[in-house]
Structures are given as structure tokens and as C-alpha cells.
Design an enzyme around this catalytic site. Structure first.
Site: not given
Ligand code: 8YV
Length: 326
Positions: A161-164, A239, A241, A265, A270, A288
Site C-alpha cells: 500500500l504505497g503510492r500506487i 501490476i 513486478r 501486466d 519480459e 507491461h
Molecule cells: C515502465 C515501470 O514500463 O516505472 C516503472 O517501474 O515498470 C514502468 O513505468 C518502465 O520504467 C520502463 O522501462
């Protein structure tokens, strides 16, 4: 005693890995940046000729900087990361070497949270699968699409529960979803219920959303046990890692019908996605794209350049993860 700073315009910038084309262009044209070649021989040649000149590196989460590369850049003072996640940068090594590290927080929060909500809705209501159904002519041939599940009021658990994570919570709260979360520590005065472990969190929710930072501390935090606790009527959305989820365990749980669906995502390797997921209709796969909008990527680009300028002119960073040594 501080060392006198050199003229910022004379300082060498190194680009490590591919970046947004307009950012690459700016780095080349405005900063005369060098590009680190991928081919090992060419890379070694560039590093032996220019490694000692490099003051700042610009990279992204796709590539990052390890301790070995830092060692080949003895005068490196800052690693400027395009992206909020910096798990591909060895931040402990950077801190030990006095190298600052910056990222791009806040500017991408809304888009990544929007993506999480999009995935929750898509996987629970099966919109992508229903779209495929229409395109395949099955509405005509087979009749109405089977009933799906309701999104509003579903119990949602958020790992991280950080910013995102907080922006996701705010959005889903507006859908009437009771929100609980798991972090290393409870957040004081949070309106959401804290749960002490990922397994316990998964056991009490319908949808588990992964929004935790990547890296060794969260590696496979969502494992077989967590997925089993989420259960056959539970949905997983990631969303953050790919490394936070044990992907093999996830594929197994989906193949065995031990999970209702997954919206992803991000992936462990990847752009490679496990073959088995490609044929599963209850899985939504995105390449992603969490932050990938024109507006957000422009803001990330600007913040990346702001960090670079601030380091080159004042020896500081605007949004540091690790402060550069004086
Ligand atoms: C980008 C992300 O795809 O900010 C991040 O950590 O995973 C994405 O916003 C990435 O930074 C681009 O390489």
C-alpha cells in the site's frame, strides 16, 4: 572538504539500455550522451576509452545498472532511472559507492492504478474473453456469453500500500469494495484494514492486487500457499513486478482450476510470457503498459531530465532513492 564541481556541460552522460525515443534523442543532442553498446566487445572498448569520464547514467527498469558496471565507471555520481521501480539497479552497491539513484515517482501513479482497476474489471467480468467471443462469431453461433462475476463490492486485498497501492485502493473503494492490505508494517491512520501476512490477506479477499516493489525482499511473496489461500474463486492482478509472484506456481494454480483468473501486466522474464497462459481464457495479459500513456510517459521523461540536470548542475537529485555523496 568538498571537491570543486566541473562545468556541468562538460560532464559525460552514459545511456544504458533502450529508452523512450524522444528521451534518447534529447540525451544525444543536448548532453552528447554516449550509448553503452550491448555487444560485450564493443562495450569493453567504450568503457576502457570513456568509463572514467562518465558522471551520470540514464537507464530504465528494463536494463538497470549492476555493481560490475558501476565498478567500470569510477567517477559515476548518479544513476537516473526512467521509471518508479528500480529493482534492476543494485542500490546497495550504489549507496556503498556514494552513487546517487533517482526514480520517477508520483507522475505515473494514476495511470498504473487505472491499469490495475482495468485488469480487475477485465478479469472478473471477462471483457477481453467476451470480445474474443464476439470476434469469433460465437455470439451468433452459440448465443449469449456465460454470466460472469460482479466487480462492485468484491473484497480486495492489496499487497504493497504505497503510492500506487493507495491509488488503487481509493479507486476500488469507490466501487464499494472493502479494502485490506499487507505491507511490511501497518500504515498509521490508514482507513484500510492491515493484515500481517500475504497468506492471511489472500484468505480473506476475492481479488488480490500486487502493487509491491520488486527486488529480493518481495521475490515470490505470492507463492503456492498464497495462491491456495486465494482459492478457486479468487482473482490475482499484478501490476508491480513479475518477480513478486511465483509464476510457475501461478500457471499451475490456473491450469488446475485452483484460481478463478489472473490479470497480469508484468512477468518474470519480459517480454516472454509462459506459453500455457496464452491459451487460458480466464487470464488477461498486458505487455507491461501500466504507465504507457502519452501524458504519463512525457511526465516521466521530464522528471528524468530534471533529475539529470539537477545532478549535473548541483550534485543533487530531485527525486532520490539514494542521495549522491557530497
Ligand atoms: C515502465 C515501470 O514500463 O516505472 C516503472 O517501474 O515498470 C514502468 O513505468 C518502465 O520504467 C520502463 O522501462
Amino acid at each position: 572538504m568538498s571537491t570543486p564541481r566541473r562545468d556541468p556541460r562538460s560532464r559525460t552522460v552514459l545511456r544504458v539500455g533502450p529508452l523512450k525515443p524522444s528521451l534518447e534523442q534529447t540525451l544525444t543532442e543536448r548532453y552528447g550522451a554516449l550509448d553503452l553498446p550491448e555487444e560485450p566487445g564493443e562495450r569493453a572498448t567504450l568503457l576502457s576509452a570513456h568509463g572514467a569520464d562518465v558522471a551520470a547514467v540514464v537507464t530504465s527498469g528494463r536494463t538497470g545498472v549492476d555493481d560490475g558496471l558501476m565498478g567500470a565507471l569510477p567517477n559515476l555520481g548518479a544513476i537516473v532511472n526512467f521509471g518508479v521501480g528500480y529493482d534492476t539497479i543494485d542500490v546497495d552497491a550504489a549507496a556503498a559507492r556514494g552513487i546517487g539513484v533517482s526514480n520517477t515517482p508520483d507522475v505515473l501513479t494514476d495511470c498504473v492504478a487505472d491499469t490495475a482497476v482495468g485488469l480487475v474489471i477485465d478479469v472478473v467480468r471477462q471483457f477481453s474473453a467476451a470480445d474474443r467471443y464476439v470476434r469469433a462469431g460465437r455470439w451468433v453461433a452459440d448465443g449469449n456469453y456465460p454470466l460472469t462475476r460482479q466487480v462492485s463490492n468484491k473484497r480486495v486485498g492489496i499487497i504493497g500500500l504505497g503510492r500506487i497501492g493507495s491509488a488503487i485502493a481509493k479507486r476500488l473503494n469507490a466501487f464499494g469494495c472493502p479494502i485490506s492490505y499487507h505491507n511490511r508494517n501497518a500504515i498509521q491512520h490508514s482507513p484500510y484494514a492491515y493484515v500481517g501476512s500475504a497468506v492471511e490477506l489472500a484468505r480473506g479477499v476475492d481479488v488480490l492486487v500486487v502493487a509491491a516493489a520488486g527486488g529480493s525482499e518481495t521475490q515470490h511473496l505470492v507463492d503456492t500457499e498464497v495462491l491456495a489461500a486465494l482459492g478457486p474463486s479468487g482473482y490475482l492482478v499484478n501490476i508491480a513486478r513479475g518477480s513478486v509472484v511465483d509464476e510457475t506456481a501461478l500457471v499451475q494454480a490456473l491450469a488446475d482450476g485452483q484460481l478463478a483468473g489472473a490479470g497480469l501486466d508484468v512477468f518474470a522474464d519480459e517480454p516472454n510470457v509462459p506459453e500455457a497462459l496464452l491459451t487460458m481464457n480466464n487470464v488477461v495479459l498486458l505487455p507491461h503498459v501500466g504507465s504507457a500513456t502519452v501524458e504519463t510517459r512525457a511526465a516521466m521523461e521530464q522528471l528524468t531530465l530534471d533529475n539529470l540536470d539537477e545532478y549535473l548542475t548541483n550534485g543533487r537529485l530531485v527525486t532520490p532513492v539514494v542521495e549522491p555523496a557530497g
